[in-house]
Design an enzyme around this catalytic site. Structure first.
Site, PDB file in Angstrom:
ATOM      1  N   GLY A   7       0.803  -1.213   0.000  1.00  0.00           N
ATOM      2  CA  GLY A   7       0.000   0.000   0.000  1.00  0.00           C
ATOM      3  C   GLY A   7       0.838   1.266   0.000  1.00  0.00           C
ATOM      4  O   GLY A   7       1.731   1.420   0.840  1.00  0.00           O
ATOM      5  N   GLY A   9      -0.343   4.446   0.454  1.00  0.00           N
ATOM      6  CA  GLY A   9      -1.052   5.578   1.044  1.00  0.00           C
ATOM      7  C   GLY A   9      -0.198   6.254   2.101  1.00  0.00           C
ATOM      8  O   GLY A   9       1.022   6.091   2.152  1.00  0.00           O
ATOM      9  N   PHE A  10      -0.848   7.024   2.968  1.00  0.00           N
ATOM     10  CA  PHE A  10      -0.108   7.765   3.988  1.00  0.00           C
ATOM     11  C   PHE A  10       0.730   6.842   4.867  1.00  0.00           C
ATOM     12  O   PHE A  10       1.892   7.137   5.172  1.00  0.00           O
ATOM     13  CB  PHE A  10      -1.073   8.560   4.869  1.00  0.00           C
ATOM     14  CG  PHE A  10      -1.642   9.772   4.198  1.00  0.00           C
ATOM     15  CD1 PHE A  10      -0.828  10.806   3.788  1.00  0.00           C
ATOM     16  CD2 PHE A  10      -3.000   9.874   3.975  1.00  0.00           C
ATOM     17  CE1 PHE A  10      -1.345  11.930   3.167  1.00  0.00           C
ATOM     18  CE2 PHE A  10      -3.539  10.992   3.361  1.00  0.00           C
ATOM     19  CZ  PHE A  10      -2.714  12.025   2.950  1.00  0.00           C
ATOM     20  N   VAL A  76      -1.778  -7.185  -5.109  1.00  0.00           N
ATOM     21  CA  VAL A  76      -1.496  -8.277  -4.177  1.00  0.00           C
ATOM     22  C   VAL A  76      -2.660  -9.254  -4.204  1.00  0.00           C
ATOM     23  O   VAL A  76      -3.800  -8.887  -3.898  1.00  0.00           O
ATOM     24  CB  VAL A  76      -1.268  -7.737  -2.753  1.00  0.00           C
ATOM     25  CG1 VAL A  76      -1.149  -8.886  -1.759  1.00  0.00           C
ATOM     26  CG2 VAL A  76      -0.029  -6.862  -2.715  1.00  0.00           C
ATOM     27  N   GLU A 167     -18.424  17.343   2.760  1.00  0.00           N
ATOM     28  CA  GLU A 167     -17.527  18.135   1.919  1.00  0.00           C
ATOM     29  C   GLU A 167     -17.935  18.072   0.451  1.00  0.00           C
ATOM     30  O   GLU A 167     -17.900  19.087  -0.267  1.00  0.00           O
ATOM     31  CB  GLU A 167     -16.085  17.655   2.101  1.00  0.00           C
ATOM     32  CG  GLU A 167     -15.539  17.970   3.485  1.00  0.00           C
ATOM     33  CD  GLU A 167     -14.120  17.478   3.701  1.00  0.00           C
ATOM     34  OE1 GLU A 167     -13.409  18.096   4.507  1.00  0.00           O
ATOM     35  OE2 GLU A 167     -13.736  16.468   3.073  1.00  0.00           O
ATOM     36  N   ASP A 297      -5.831   2.800   7.561  1.00  0.00           N
ATOM     37  CA  ASP A 297      -7.244   2.448   7.402  1.00  0.00           C
ATOM     38  C   ASP A 297      -7.508   0.959   7.332  1.00  0.00           C
ATOM     39  O   ASP A 297      -8.665   0.537   7.421  1.00  0.00           O
ATOM     40  CB  ASP A 297      -7.799   3.110   6.129  1.00  0.00           C
ATOM     41  CG  ASP A 297      -7.929   4.613   6.261  1.00  0.00           C
ATOM     42  OD1 ASP A 297      -7.662   5.134   7.358  1.00  0.00           O
ATOM     43  OD2 ASP A 297      -8.291   5.266   5.265  1.00  0.00           O
TER      44      ASP A 297
END
Length: 428
Positions: A7, A9-10, A76, A167, A297
């Site tokens: 992953g 991401g952050f 994966v 948002e 997450d």
């Protein structure tokens, strides 16, 4: 020592950056897209405030000066936590001394009939482009065939009263009332509706009740209609059916109604909990698998009396750095430390000049300019963690806050997005 991170991401990027250029450490960073996407701003790509290039950062470029980090663009297929191996979709198997799962989240449709087929989630750059493409397609079709308004062409439904839904609804409201009149003159925009549907009685439930009320007020000022205490029962190609029996004709349903762990969490027999997320201990490793970490997450990360920390970019970023520090500590014969999250607060951008933030240990609530500054500061720190250009982001933020409405119209050119045509004769 070899570390395999699933992953980009952050969490995954923060972990890889902390391990980058460490002597004796080899890192494989696997991501299906091959780029980091700045997820907090996806809704602004969807509503033509930004382009996808503004929030997408190539992973190979981010790690070009880190020879010990290999970026692999791959899917994966399976994870074996016992053997600490990752199998890619081409059959290649990567073995690791430490395995880090940071694959993020995917939409949770909660088995709502038709949602997976007809709703538009907002969890990736591709999702955001699909939403913007659908908006542009609708506008172009209505421009050619005004009678489509009777079929609900200008009805836009947002599902979910959390940050994503709020948002997106606020941005869509501003798009319709402030931007489209400059870009699509002559359209019956007075017939357009943005409808936010949420099963609960309040918006932004992670915030205070006052914050939820402020959000509702600001959304209504932007022309957003609220359907609270109401759930979505079914989504068809041309309409949405609500729990109170109301049927809304629409060709765009944006799903912000919940998320669950990425599919990789369900492989390998890992223990999972709420949202299908992997259960981890205080040091971020999976119980029973001392060299397997789950972050961001994809994990339920405990914190004090709380069963799990929220799914926030700052949680993911900090957990990624912490996991890397624990990996290095163990390699040096030291004891890994329990994760300690530094809470920077929670915040949401309801629209230009309508941000809300709760900061500090006692969740001090702020609105307007100060909230926008807090929102900007946290996002700049997240960008800094992946090596993005802060000056460019600061310039964008100032422009976003102050620019005239016609500037966004430039991003609404149909040529910018290739979107499938709509079959207006298709019925539910």
């Amino acid at each position: 020592m070899r570390v395999v991170i699933v992953g980009g991401g952050f969490a995954g990027v923060a972990c890889a950056k902390r391990l980058a250029n460490e002597s004796g450490v080899r890192v494989d960073l696997i991501d299906r897209a091959g780029y980091h996407q700045f997820q907090p701003l996806l809704y602004q790509v969807a509503t033509a405030e930004l382009t996808s290039e503004d929030i997408r950062f190539d992973l190979c470029r981010l790690f070009r000066d880190s020879p010990n980090v290999t970026v692999r663009k791959a899917v994966v297929a399976a994870v074996d936590p016992q053997a600490r191996t990752v199998t890619l979709d081409d059959g290649q198997v990567l073995a690791a001394d430490h395995l880090v799962l940071a694959a993020g989240a995917q939409p949770n449709f909660f088995n709502t009939p038709g949602a997976a087929e007809h709703a538009f989630p907002l969890y990736s750059v591709d999702d955001a482009q699909a939403v913007r493409g659908r908006i542009l397609t609708i506008l172009e079709d209505v421009k050619q065939r005004p009678e489509l308004v009777e079929q609900g062409a200008l009805n836009f439904v947002i599902v979910g009263g959390g940050p994503t839904g709020v948002e997106t609804a606020g941005a869509l409201g501003e798009l319709i009332h402030d931007v489209l009149p400059h870009a699509y003159r002559g359209l019956p925009l007075d017939r357009a509706q943005v409808i936010l549907v949420d099963a609960g009685p309040a918006l932004l439930t992670a915030f205070s009740a006052q914050a939820g009320g402020y959000a509702a007020t600001q959304l209504r000022k932007r022309g957003v209609e609220l359907r609270q205490n109401t759930s979505v029962k079914q989504i068809d190609p041309d309409q949405v059916t609500l729990s109170d029996g109301e049927v809304i004709k629409t060709r765009l349903v944006v799903w912000g109604g919940g998320e669950k762990a990425a599919a990789v969490a369900a492989t390998g027999g890992l223990p999972t909990g709420h949202g299908g997320r992997v259960t981890v201990g205080g040091d971020l490793t999976v119980p029973g698998f001392p060299h397997v970490y789950a972050l961001g997450d994809v994990a339920n990360i405990p914190s004090g009396d709380e069963p799990a920390l929220p799914q926030l970019g700052s949680v993911a970023q900090q957990s990624g750095r912490w996991a890397a520090d624990n990996i290095l500590a163990e390699a040096r014969g030291k004891t890994p430390h329990p994760f300690h999250y530094r809470d920077k607060g929670i915040m949401a951008m309801i629209g230009r000049k309508a941000a809300i933030a709760e900061v500090g240990a006692h969740r001090h609530e702020i609105h307007g300019d100060f909230a926008f500054a807090a929102w900007l500061g946290v996002h700049m720190q997240l960008l800094d963690s992946i090596g993005a250009q802060l000056k460019a982001y600061a310039a964008w933020a100032q422009e976003f806050y102050l620019r005239p409405d016609h500037r966004s119209a430039e991003l609404l050119e149909p040529s910018r997005v290739d979107s499938p045509r709509i079959d207006w004769d298709q019925k539910g």
